[in-house]
Design a protein around this motif. Structure first.
Motif, PDB file in Angstrom:
ATOM      1  N   LYS A   1     -13.067   8.974   2.204  1.00 24.54           N
ATOM      2  CA  LYS A   1     -12.537   7.600   2.126  1.00 24.54           C
ATOM      3  C   LYS A   1     -13.088   6.743   3.269  1.00 24.54           C
ATOM      4  CE  LYS A   1      -8.033   8.588   0.298  1.00 24.54           C
ATOM      5  NZ  LYS A   1      -6.599   8.412   0.490  1.00 24.54           N
TER       6      LYS A   1
ATOM      7  N   GLN B   1       7.884  12.870   3.445  1.00 26.66           N
ATOM      8  CA  GLN B   1       6.994  13.630   2.581  1.00 26.66           C
ATOM      9  C   GLN B   1       7.246  15.112   2.813  1.00 26.66           C
ATOM     10  OE1 GLN B   1       3.786  10.813   3.827  1.00 26.66           O
ATOM     11  NE2 GLN B   1       2.933  11.391   1.863  1.00 26.66           N
TER      12      GLN B   1
ATOM     13  N   ARG C   1      -9.968  -0.703   7.721  1.00 22.40           N
ATOM     14  CA  ARG C   1     -10.086  -1.075   6.318  1.00 22.40           C
ATOM     15  C   ARG C   1      -8.789  -1.720   5.863  1.00 22.40           C
ATOM     16  NH1 ARG C   1     -10.059   4.837   5.107  1.00 22.40           N
ATOM     17  NH2 ARG C   1      -8.134   5.482   4.042  1.00 22.40           N
TER      18      ARG C   1
ATOM     19  N   SER D   1      -5.914  -1.778   3.362  1.00 20.51           N
ATOM     20  CA  SER D   1      -5.330  -0.806   2.427  1.00 20.51           C
ATOM     21  C   SER D   1      -4.622  -1.488   1.267  1.00 20.51           C
ATOM     22  CB  SER D   1      -4.299   0.069   3.144  1.00 20.51           C
ATOM     23  OG  SER D   1      -4.926   1.028   3.924  1.00 20.51           O
TER      24      SER D   1
ATOM     25  N   LYS E   1      -5.521  -1.467  -6.158  1.00 19.79           N
ATOM     26  CA  LYS E   1      -6.014  -0.555  -5.112  1.00 19.79           C
ATOM     27  C   LYS E   1      -7.525  -0.295  -5.204  1.00 19.79           C
ATOM     28  CE  LYS E   1      -4.959   4.024  -3.356  1.00 19.79           C
ATOM     29  NZ  LYS E   1      -3.914   4.997  -3.095  1.00 19.79           N
TER      30      LYS E   1
ATOM     31  N   HIS F   1       0.480  10.630  11.096  1.00 16.18           N
ATOM     32  CA  HIS F   1      -0.682  11.310  11.681  1.00 16.18           C
ATOM     33  C   HIS F   1      -0.877  10.919  13.150  1.00 16.18           C
ATOM     34  CE1 HIS F   1      -1.639  12.684   7.659  1.00 16.18           C
ATOM     35  NE2 HIS F   1      -1.439  11.447   7.238  1.00 16.18           N
TER      36      HIS F   1
ATOM     37  N   ARG G   1     -10.853  14.844   2.634  1.00 12.33           N
ATOM     38  CA  ARG G   1     -10.462  13.663   1.846  1.00 12.33           C
ATOM     39  C   ARG G   1     -10.593  12.390   2.681  1.00 12.33           C
ATOM     40  NH1 ARG G   1      -5.173  13.410   0.338  1.00 12.33           N
ATOM     41  NH2 ARG G   1      -4.579  15.244   1.528  1.00 12.33           N
TER      42      ARG G   1
ATOM     43  N   ARG H   1       4.023  16.002   7.059  1.00 12.06           N
ATOM     44  CA  ARG H   1       3.886  14.570   7.343  1.00 12.06           C
ATOM     45  C   ARG H   1       5.228  13.912   7.618  1.00 12.06           C
ATOM     46  NH1 ARG H   1       0.019  12.588   2.563  1.00 12.06           N
ATOM     47  NH2 ARG H   1       1.007  14.327   1.532  1.00 12.06           N
TER      48      ARG H   1
ATOM     49  N   LYS I   1      -5.579  -0.633   7.950  1.00  8.59           N
ATOM     50  CA  LYS I   1      -5.572   0.730   8.521  1.00  8.59           C
ATOM     51  C   LYS I   1      -6.601   0.768   9.642  1.00  8.59           C
ATOM     52  CE  LYS I   1      -4.987   4.285   5.554  1.00  8.59           C
ATOM     53  NZ  LYS I   1      -3.952   5.301   5.736  1.00  8.59           N
TER      54      LYS I   1
ATOM     55  N   ALA J   1       0.860  -1.196   0.000  1.00  8.36           N
ATOM     56  CA  ALA J   1       0.000   0.000   0.000  1.00  8.36           C
ATOM     57  C   ALA J   1       0.893   1.241   0.000  1.00  8.36           C
ATOM     58  CB  ALA J   1      -0.922  -0.001   1.216  1.00  8.36           C
ATOM     59  N   GLY J   2       0.254   2.409   0.115  1.00 10.54           N
ATOM     60  CA  GLY J   2       1.010   3.660   0.241  1.00 10.54           C
ATOM     61  C   GLY J   2       1.619   4.142  -1.064  1.00 10.54           C
ATOM     62  N   HIS J   3       2.520   5.128  -0.934  1.00 16.08           N
ATOM     63  CA  HIS J   3       3.159   5.736  -2.105  1.00 16.08           C
ATOM     64  C   HIS J   3       4.274   4.821  -2.598  1.00 16.08           C
ATOM     65  CE1 HIS J   3       1.437   9.003   0.423  1.00 16.08           C
ATOM     66  NE2 HIS J   3       0.968   9.393  -0.746  1.00 16.08           N
TER      67      HIS J   3
END
Ligand SMILES: O=P(O)(O)O[C@@H]1[C@@H](OP(=O)(O)O)[C@H](OP(=O)(O)O)[C@H](O)[C@H](OP(=O)(O)O)[C@H]1OP(=O)(O)O
Ligand SMILES: Nc1ncnc2c1ncn2[C@@H]1O[C@H](COP(=O)(O)OP(=O)(O)O)[C@@H](O)[C@H]1O
Length: 305
Positions: free
Chosen positions: A123, A34, A135, A137, A154, A250, A119, A38, A102, A10-12
């Motif tokens: 989601k 980032q 959820r 991810s 995804k 976060h 955002r 973040r 997550k 998952a993720g970037h």
């Protein structure tokens, strides 16, 4: 030699010239900071967590080891970029089955920007975050030498209903091919992976006991990685089943208050995994997952055609 991890679920991603994590052969995972707050928030979390004497060792083991930060050539070719240097928590596994879950019924928090809150709210409503308190991810399930891994894209993962999540958590510990939606899932690895005194359920319960007490941090939008080695089980070895918490961009201060959001989601995940152990033969309804599987065939690299 740095390379793009093939076990990232998952993720970037550091694909297609984008900025994303890298790994090396010594078992380290380099996550680029980032650009906005973040990156610095995640560094601040790891720094504070690593030096906090109030974190017991049996809880510390659920977090990647933090080795500081390092300037490295970024994966997007933009030059030197600061990276978090972390333990690659998957490096010991040859063909790891991995799920990124997550945790929490909301991924936003009051201190976040209005844009982030909007955002996240969207989601959270569109996924099982709100209904289940967590959820999925991303995931990968090892199938066989010939077929490789099942890595659903995804879009499919974020469309999972609560029943789909149940199915995926059962697929994760079944000997059936993960792309076979016709036969009943056998959950034959459930006791080796989820059960036992050191299995996933026992680890989640240990983590829950800490969350019932700890008021130091509130972990928004943070994930639990659930991992094991299917090949090891087939060879009669230990499953290597482990949980690790990741993604702390976060995290906010707990200010003496229990992290009810994380704790609630964790309890919900524990309930679902417990149900698989107690009723391995009960196959739930499959909705979007089955429809989708009927219309797509999976390729070895995880994409669909
Ligand atoms: O951009 P997207 O849609 O891929 O969203 C990312 C999320 O992917 P998702 O759609 O929830 O699977 C992504 O979630 P995962 O790590 O994939 O669980 C993060 O939430 C990421 O935000 P941040 O780096 O934690 O602040 C999210 O990135 P930002 O949109 O906040 O940059
Ligand atoms: N320390 C780690 N070791 C191995 N894999 C990791 C580690 N941290 C993250 N990953 C992998 O990278 C993915 C994205 O990580 P995450 O920290 O959530 O990034 P992002 O902030 O881009 O969402 C995870 O789903 C997992 O597959």
């Amino acid at each position: 030699m740095l390379k793009v991890p093939d076990h990232q679920v998952a993720g970037h991603h550091a694909r297609d010239g984008k900025l994303g994590p890298l790994i090396d052969d010594s078992g380290r995972f380099y996550k680029p900071l980032q650009g906005d707050e973040r990156g610095s928030k995640e560094v601040a979390f790891y720094t504070s967590f690593s030096s906090n004497a109030r974190i017991p060792d049996h809880i510390r083991r659920f977090f990647p080891i933090f080795y500081g930060t390092q300037l490295l050539e970024a994966s997007d070719g933009s030059g030197l970029h600061p990276h978090l240097v972390l333990q690659d928590v998957v490096s010991g596994c040859h063909n790891p089955c991995i799920i990124d879950v997550k945790i929490g019924s909301r991924t936003w928090y009051l201190q976040a920007s209005e844009d982030y809150i909007q955002r996240s709210l969207k989601k959270d409503r569109e996924t099982t975050t709100l209904s289940l308190g967590f959820r999925i991810s991303g995931l990968q399930i090892y199938d066989s030498k010939e077929s490789g891994f099942w890595r659903p894209e995804k879009k499919l993962v974020l469309g999972f209903t609560a029943d789909d999540v149940r199915v995926v958590l059962r697929k994760f510990v079944s000997s059936n091919s993960p792309t076979d939606s016709d036969s009943e899932l056998d959950c034959s690895f459930a006791s080796a992976v989820y059960g036992g005194s050191t299995g996933i359920l026992a680890q989640l319960l240990e983590l829950k006991a800490w969350f019932e007490d700890q008021t130091i941090f509130h972990f928004f939008s943070c994930s639990i990685l659930i991992m094991y080695d299917k090949e090891a089980i087939l060879k009669g070895m230990s499953s290597g089943a482990e949980i690790k918490l990741i993604d702390f961009a976060h995290v906010v201060e707990g200010e003496g208050v229990i992290d009810h959001n994380f704790l609630g989601g964790l309890c919900s995940l524990i309930k679902m995994i417990s149900e698989i152990l107690t009723s391995p033969d009960e196959n739930p309804n499959i909705t979007c997952l089955q429809d989708y599987e009927k219309n797509h065939s999976y390729l070895e690299n995880g994409t669909t055609e």
